[in-house]
Design a protein around this motif. Sequence first.
Motif, PDB file in Angstrom:
ATOM      1  N   VAL A  73      13.288   3.841 -15.739  1.00 14.97           N
ATOM      2  CA  VAL A  73      13.123   3.811 -14.282  1.00 14.97           C
ATOM      3  C   VAL A  73      12.520   2.467 -13.900  1.00 14.97           C
ATOM      4  CG1 VAL A  73      11.982   4.891 -12.303  1.00 14.97           C
ATOM      5  CG2 VAL A  73      12.797   6.305 -14.200  1.00 14.97           C
ATOM      6  N   THR A  74      13.163   1.783 -12.940  1.00 13.99           N
ATOM      7  CA  THR A  74      12.711   0.452 -12.525  1.00 13.99           C
ATOM      8  C   THR A  74      12.027   0.513 -11.174  1.00 13.99           C
ATOM      9  OG1 THR A  74      14.548  -0.574 -13.717  1.00 13.99           O
ATOM     10  CG2 THR A  74      13.469  -1.907 -12.015  1.00 13.99           C
ATOM     11  N   ALA A  75      10.847  -0.072 -11.109  1.00 16.46           N
ATOM     12  CA  ALA A  75      10.124  -0.254  -9.846  1.00 16.46           C
ATOM     13  C   ALA A  75      10.099  -1.754  -9.563  1.00 16.46           C
ATOM     14  CB  ALA A  75       8.714   0.285  -9.944  1.00 16.46           C
ATOM     15  N   THR A  76      10.588  -2.151  -8.403  1.00 20.96           N
ATOM     16  CA  THR A  76      10.566  -3.550  -8.001  1.00 20.96           C
ATOM     17  C   THR A  76       9.556  -3.697  -6.876  1.00 20.96           C
ATOM     18  OG1 THR A  76      12.874  -3.832  -8.626  1.00 20.96           O
ATOM     19  CG2 THR A  76      11.933  -5.490  -7.141  1.00 20.96           C
ATOM     20  N   CYS A  77       8.601  -4.593  -7.082  1.00 22.50           N
ATOM     21  CA  CYS A  77       7.505  -4.780  -6.138  1.00 22.50           C
ATOM     22  C   CYS A  77       7.557  -6.193  -5.576  1.00 22.50           C
ATOM     23  CB  CYS A  77       6.165  -4.576  -6.849  1.00 22.50           C
ATOM     24  SG  CYS A  77       6.023  -3.005  -7.728  1.00 22.50           S
ATOM     25  N   ASN A  78       7.361  -6.309  -4.276  1.00 23.84           N
ATOM     26  CA  ASN A  78       7.323  -7.616  -3.629  1.00 23.84           C
ATOM     27  C   ASN A  78       5.942  -7.860  -3.051  1.00 23.84           C
ATOM     28  OD1 ASN A  78      10.133  -8.446  -3.947  1.00 23.84           O
ATOM     29  ND2 ASN A  78      10.562  -6.666  -2.662  1.00 23.84           N
ATOM     30  N   ALA A  79       5.481  -9.087  -3.180  1.00 21.83           N
ATOM     31  CA  ALA A  79       4.167  -9.447  -2.653  1.00 21.83           C
ATOM     32  C   ALA A  79       4.177  -9.347  -1.138  1.00 21.83           C
ATOM     33  CB  ALA A  79       3.798 -10.858  -3.085  1.00 21.83           C
ATOM     34  N   THR A  80       3.128  -8.741  -0.594  1.00 21.97           N
ATOM     35  CA  THR A  80       2.980  -8.634   0.860  1.00 21.97           C
ATOM     36  C   THR A  80       1.767  -9.419   1.354  1.00 21.97           C
ATOM     37  OG1 THR A  80       1.763  -6.561   0.628  1.00 21.97           O
ATOM     38  CG2 THR A  80       4.154  -6.403   0.984  1.00 21.97           C
ATOM     39  N   SER A  81       1.098 -10.099   0.431  1.00 20.90           N
ATOM     40  CA  SER A  81      -0.028 -10.959   0.802  1.00 20.90           C
ATOM     41  C   SER A  81      -0.003 -12.163  -0.121  1.00 20.90           C
ATOM     42  CB  SER A  81      -1.360 -10.210   0.651  1.00 20.90           C
ATOM     43  OG  SER A  81      -1.670 -10.024  -0.721  1.00 20.90           O
ATOM     44  N   PRO A  82      -0.623 -13.251   0.290  1.00 17.83           N
ATOM     45  CA  PRO A  82      -0.735 -14.389  -0.627  1.00 17.83           C
ATOM     46  C   PRO A  82      -1.712 -14.069  -1.752  1.00 17.83           C
ATOM     47  CG  PRO A  82      -1.531 -14.972   1.588  1.00 17.83           C
ATOM     48  CD  PRO A  82      -1.153 -13.532   1.606  1.00 17.83           C
ATOM     49  N   GLN A  83      -1.524 -14.716  -2.881  1.00 18.19           N
ATOM     50  CA  GLN A  83      -2.450 -14.559  -4.003  1.00 18.19           C
ATOM     51  C   GLN A  83      -3.801 -15.134  -3.602  1.00 18.19           C
ATOM     52  OE1 GLN A  83      -0.755 -15.257  -7.942  1.00 18.19           O
ATOM     53  NE2 GLN A  83      -2.548 -16.515  -8.400  1.00 18.19           N
ATOM     54  N   SER A  84      -4.859 -14.388  -3.857  1.00 15.69           N
ATOM     55  CA  SER A  84      -6.197 -14.821  -3.437  1.00 15.69           C
ATOM     56  C   SER A  84      -7.106 -14.901  -4.645  1.00 15.69           C
ATOM     57  CB  SER A  84      -6.747 -13.809  -2.432  1.00 15.69           C
ATOM     58  OG  SER A  84      -8.051 -14.148  -2.055  1.00 15.69           O
ATOM     59  N   PRO A  85      -7.877 -15.945  -4.827  1.00 14.61           N
ATOM     60  CA  PRO A  85      -8.210 -16.973  -3.866  1.00 14.61           C
ATOM     61  C   PRO A  85      -7.181 -18.097  -3.765  1.00 14.61           C
ATOM     62  CG  PRO A  85      -9.482 -17.351  -5.860  1.00 14.61           C
ATOM     63  CD  PRO A  85      -8.690 -16.093  -6.067  1.00 14.61           C
TER      64      PRO A  85
END
Length: 158
Positions: free
Chosen positions: A141-153
Amino acid sequence: MRHLGSGTLRLGTALGVALAAAGTLAMAPAAAAVTPGTATITFNCGAFGSGKATLTATQNGTAATISLATSAITSPIPIGANSVASTLTLTKNGSGTTTFTGSSNPAIPAGSQVSTGPLRGTVAAGDKLAATSLKVVVFGVTATCNATSPQSPGPFVF
């Protein structure tokens, strides 16, 4: 003339070896440091959920690893160690992309967040990498995730 005993010779030899070893360590190249060592980002994984991820990066020469744990995906059943195949895609120096991949993970109890890594990749001195997406495959089973915020810091700088 005074005779030096074998104890003096052994002490002198041990001291000489210790000084030589210290000199060798001083001349060895230092391990490269990644800054920041840890960063956070938020992922949306569609039907699997969304949430915060913590990424931890390390570097040894041109080899680098990133481990991550994310609340965006929780396991409905126990997952054995080394059962999660992951691909983390990152922007590279603001324009291109690079991927870190791996199939390492600790055992994950049912209901717990997914942890994966170390994911392995290659870097060059000065590379700036920021996560943009994550693909996790568990039991086919594949889960594809997309960033919804910039990497912090901010991006990892190698």
